[in-house]
Design an enzyme around this catalytic site. Structure first.
Site, mmCIF file in Angstrom:
data_model
loop_
_atom_site.group_PDB
_atom_site.id
_atom_site.type_symbol
_atom_site.label_atom_id
_atom_site.label_comp_id
_atom_site.label_asym_id
_atom_site.label_seq_id
_atom_site.Cartn_x
_atom_site.Cartn_y
_atom_site.Cartn_z
ATOM 1 N N ASN A 33 -9.722 74.730 -33.136
ATOM 2 C CA ASN A 33 -10.895 75.285 -33.811
ATOM 3 C C ASN A 33 -11.438 76.449 -32.965
ATOM 4 O OD1 ASN A 33 -13.409 75.833 -34.864
ATOM 5 N ND2 ASN A 33 -14.087 73.699 -34.968
ATOM 6 N N HIS A 41 -12.228 76.995 -43.205
ATOM 7 C CA HIS A 41 -12.418 77.032 -41.755
ATOM 8 C C HIS A 41 -11.458 76.024 -41.110
ATOM 9 C CE1 HIS A 41 -13.860 76.845 -37.791
ATOM 10 N NE2 HIS A 41 -14.509 75.709 -37.933
ATOM 11 N N CYS A 84 -19.296 78.574 -36.970
ATOM 12 C CA CYS A 84 -17.943 78.766 -37.527
ATOM 13 C C CYS A 84 -17.973 79.513 -38.856
ATOM 14 C CB CYS A 84 -17.263 77.420 -37.707
ATOM 15 S SG CYS A 84 -17.290 76.415 -36.226
HETATM 16 O O1 UT7 Z 1 -16.436 73.662 -36.482
HETATM 17 C C1 UT7 Z 1 -17.307 72.570 -36.474
HETATM 18 C C2 UT7 Z 1 -16.972 71.733 -35.296
HETATM 19 N N1 UT7 Z 1 -16.759 70.367 -35.436
HETATM 20 C C3 UT7 Z 1 -15.907 69.729 -36.278
HETATM 21 O O2 UT7 Z 1 -15.360 70.206 -37.195
HETATM 22 C C4 UT7 Z 1 -15.691 68.285 -35.947
HETATM 23 C C5 UT7 Z 1 -15.830 67.361 -37.125
HETATM 24 N N2 UT7 Z 1 -15.442 66.022 -36.756
HETATM 25 C C6 UT7 Z 1 -14.160 65.673 -36.518
HETATM 26 O O3 UT7 Z 1 -13.253 66.460 -36.638
HETATM 27 C C7 UT7 Z 1 -13.884 64.230 -36.172
HETATM 28 O O4 UT7 Z 1 -15.066 63.465 -36.334
HETATM 29 C C8 UT7 Z 1 -13.353 64.053 -34.710
HETATM 30 C C9 UT7 Z 1 -11.967 64.627 -34.602
HETATM 31 C C10 UT7 Z 1 -14.284 64.718 -33.719
HETATM 32 C C11 UT7 Z 1 -13.265 62.562 -34.378
HETATM 33 O O5 UT7 Z 1 -12.413 61.903 -35.296
HETATM 34 P P1 UT7 Z 1 -12.867 60.540 -35.961
HETATM 35 O O6 UT7 Z 1 -11.737 60.090 -36.796
HETATM 36 O O7 UT7 Z 1 -14.174 60.799 -36.634
HETATM 37 O O8 UT7 Z 1 -12.992 59.584 -34.723
HETATM 38 P P2 UT7 Z 1 -14.295 58.818 -34.176
HETATM 39 O O9 UT7 Z 1 -15.272 59.811 -33.624
HETATM 40 O O10 UT7 Z 1 -14.783 57.878 -35.230
HETATM 41 O O11 UT7 Z 1 -13.684 58.017 -32.988
HETATM 42 C C12 UT7 Z 1 -12.726 56.987 -33.186
HETATM 43 C C13 UT7 Z 1 -12.288 56.464 -31.837
HETATM 44 C C14 UT7 Z 1 -13.450 56.126 -30.900
HETATM 45 O O12 UT7 Z 1 -13.089 54.977 -30.199
HETATM 46 P P3 UT7 Z 1 -13.691 53.536 -30.613
HETATM 47 O O13 UT7 Z 1 -15.185 53.686 -30.485
HETATM 48 O O14 UT7 Z 1 -13.243 53.293 -32.012
HETATM 49 O O15 UT7 Z 1 -13.082 52.630 -29.607
HETATM 50 C C15 UT7 Z 1 -13.484 57.287 -29.940
HETATM 51 O O16 UT7 Z 1 -14.014 56.949 -28.686
HETATM 52 O O17 UT7 Z 1 -11.512 57.458 -31.143
HETATM 53 C C16 UT7 Z 1 -12.028 57.639 -29.831
HETATM 54 N N3 UT7 Z 1 -11.788 59.021 -29.410
HETATM 55 C C17 UT7 Z 1 -10.651 59.410 -28.828
HETATM 56 N N4 UT7 Z 1 -9.545 58.734 -28.480
HETATM 57 C C18 UT7 Z 1 -8.552 59.431 -27.913
HETATM 58 C C19 UT7 Z 1 -12.600 60.091 -29.564
HETATM 59 N N5 UT7 Z 1 -11.988 61.204 -29.069
HETATM 60 C C20 UT7 Z 1 -10.790 60.789 -28.604
HETATM 61 C C21 UT7 Z 1 -9.705 61.451 -28.001
HETATM 62 N N6 UT7 Z 1 -8.609 60.738 -27.680
HETATM 63 N N7 UT7 Z 1 -9.715 62.782 -27.768
#
Ligand code: UT7
Length: 331
Positions: free
Chosen positions: A288, A258, A118
């Site tokens: 993204n 970004h 990115c």
């Molecule tokens: O350009 C570089 C590319 N990458 C990035 O920039 C990504 C950087 N990371 C992020 O943006 C965030 O970490 C995410 C958006 C990917 C995830 O957000 P988060 O607030 O860190 O959520 P999490 O991974 O801690 O997940 C929280 C919960 C989990 O459930 P449990 O374990 O608490 O029951 C996940 O399974 O949310 C769940 N979850 C979802 N629920 C509904 C993960 N993805 C989804 C989804 N819909 N799409």
């Protein structure tokens, strides 16, 4: 002006190529166990663009470069260098820039890719400006182009809601020396490569029936770790560039980080001390788009009148690698 241009260049044109097909959060609700509410709250994304099955990264790059040349009142034949930043190349070799050149129906200009995830467009800009300053090139097309939809596991809700396809291009020339980079920095920490990568398809793990069955050609990401590093890397790179430029946060007319996630963008803005009305975002509309995110945002900012001649633009990015960069640009 309070600070002098250290790396002179002028953006003479900008353009984008964005697929017509829109994939909304409501569409994703029908594909995986997710909700519009979760996606908007955690990422700020409402919809993204997705290419048709016959479109490759070079098609988007060619479209964006052609539009950018048109914006500059130039023909694509006037480019002497084409740099395409991408993590989703048409083929392992030759470069997507060469396929792009073929699709533009031109030849002769130097053409190569930059792989910095990115951060790719920012790395490519730094290189393009260096080529202008060295006298190697006179007019460079700097493009970020991605077809992320081809490297996504559409059954993995933690990644498939995040990405979109698109391309953005910028045409740069040396200019009269009143515009350009006031200060910039770039870096990488390859030790963090395993937290965001495409496991199979390269020499580490060539494609086999097993790698396809295990979905190892899709993005692997440790989201929480990437999030933490992203905020730290982008805010540090932008703040360092501002310090080196001798500018305080109040002197920034626009901050383009970004466009990965509105929470990452917002945390970066706060750490840099830039006021909220100066944060520019398009992540809600396009998701993204990796290396395409910054140049597409830049195009929209110019078109929307958010950048005037003399504006101070702060740009910062991070990506797979992990890579990062920060620049302050006098427009
Ligand atoms: O350009 C570089 C590319 N990458 C990035 O920039 C990504 C950087 N990371 C992020 O943006 C965030 O970490 C995410 C958006 C990917 C995830 O957000 P988060 O607030 O860190 O959520 P999490 O991974 O801690 O997940 C929280 C919960 C989990 O459930 P449990 O374990 O608490 O029951 C996940 O399974 O949310 C769940 N979850 C979802 N629920 C509904 C993960 N993805 C989804 C989804 N819909 N799409």
């Amino acid at each position: 002006m309070t600070s002098s241009v250290r790396k002179p260049f002028k953006i003479v044109g900008a353009g984008v190529s964005l697929p017509d097909k829109v994939l909304t959060n409501a569409d994703l609700e029908k594909m995986v166990n997710t909700s519009d509410e979760w996606i908007v709250e955690r990422t700020g994304i409402r919809e993204r663009r997705i290419v048709e099955s016959d479109v490759a990264t070079s098609d988007l790059a060619a479209g964006a470069l052609a539009q950018a040349c048109g914006d500059a009142g130039l023909s694509v034949r006037d480019l002497d260098t084409i740099i395409v930043a991408t993590s989703t190349p048409d083929t392992v070799f030759p470069s997507t820039a060469c396929w792009t050149q073929r699709k533009l129906g031109i030849k002769g200009a130097a053409a190569f890719d930059v792989s910095a995830g990115c951060t790719g467009w920012m790395y490519a800009l730094e290189l393009g400006v260096a080529l202008l300053m060295a006298g190697t090139s006179r007019r460079v097309g700097v493009c970020g182009a991605e077809v992320m939809s081809r490297v996504i596991d559409w059954t993995d809700r933690s990644t498939c809601v995040l990405f979109g396809d698109g391309a953005g291009a910028t045409i740069i020339e040396k200019g009269d020396g009143s515009t350009g980079i006031l200060a910039s920095n770039w870096g990488a920490d390859g030790n963090l490569a395993p937290i965001l990568y495409q496991p199979a398809g390269g020499t580490q793990k060539p494609a086999t029936a097993e790698t396809v069955a295990a979905r190892e050609h899709a993005v692997y990401m440790e989201g929480n770790a990437v999030f933490r590093h992203a905020v730290r890397a982008m805010s540090r790179a932008a703040s360092l560039a501002l310090d080196d430029a001798g500018l305080g946060p109040d002197a920034v007319d626009l901050l383009i980080p970004h466009q990965a996630n509105i929470r990452i963008m917002e945390a970066t803005r706060q750490r840099c001390g830039v006021s909220s009305d100066r944060l520019f975002g398009i992540v809600d509309r396009y998701g993204n788009m990796s290396a395409a995110s910054v140049p597409v945002a830049l195009h929209h900012a110019r078109r929307d009148g958010r950048l005037a001649d003399g504006s101070a633009l702060a740009v910062t990015a991070f990506g797979t690698g992990l890579t990062w960069a920060g620049s302050v640009i006098r427009m």
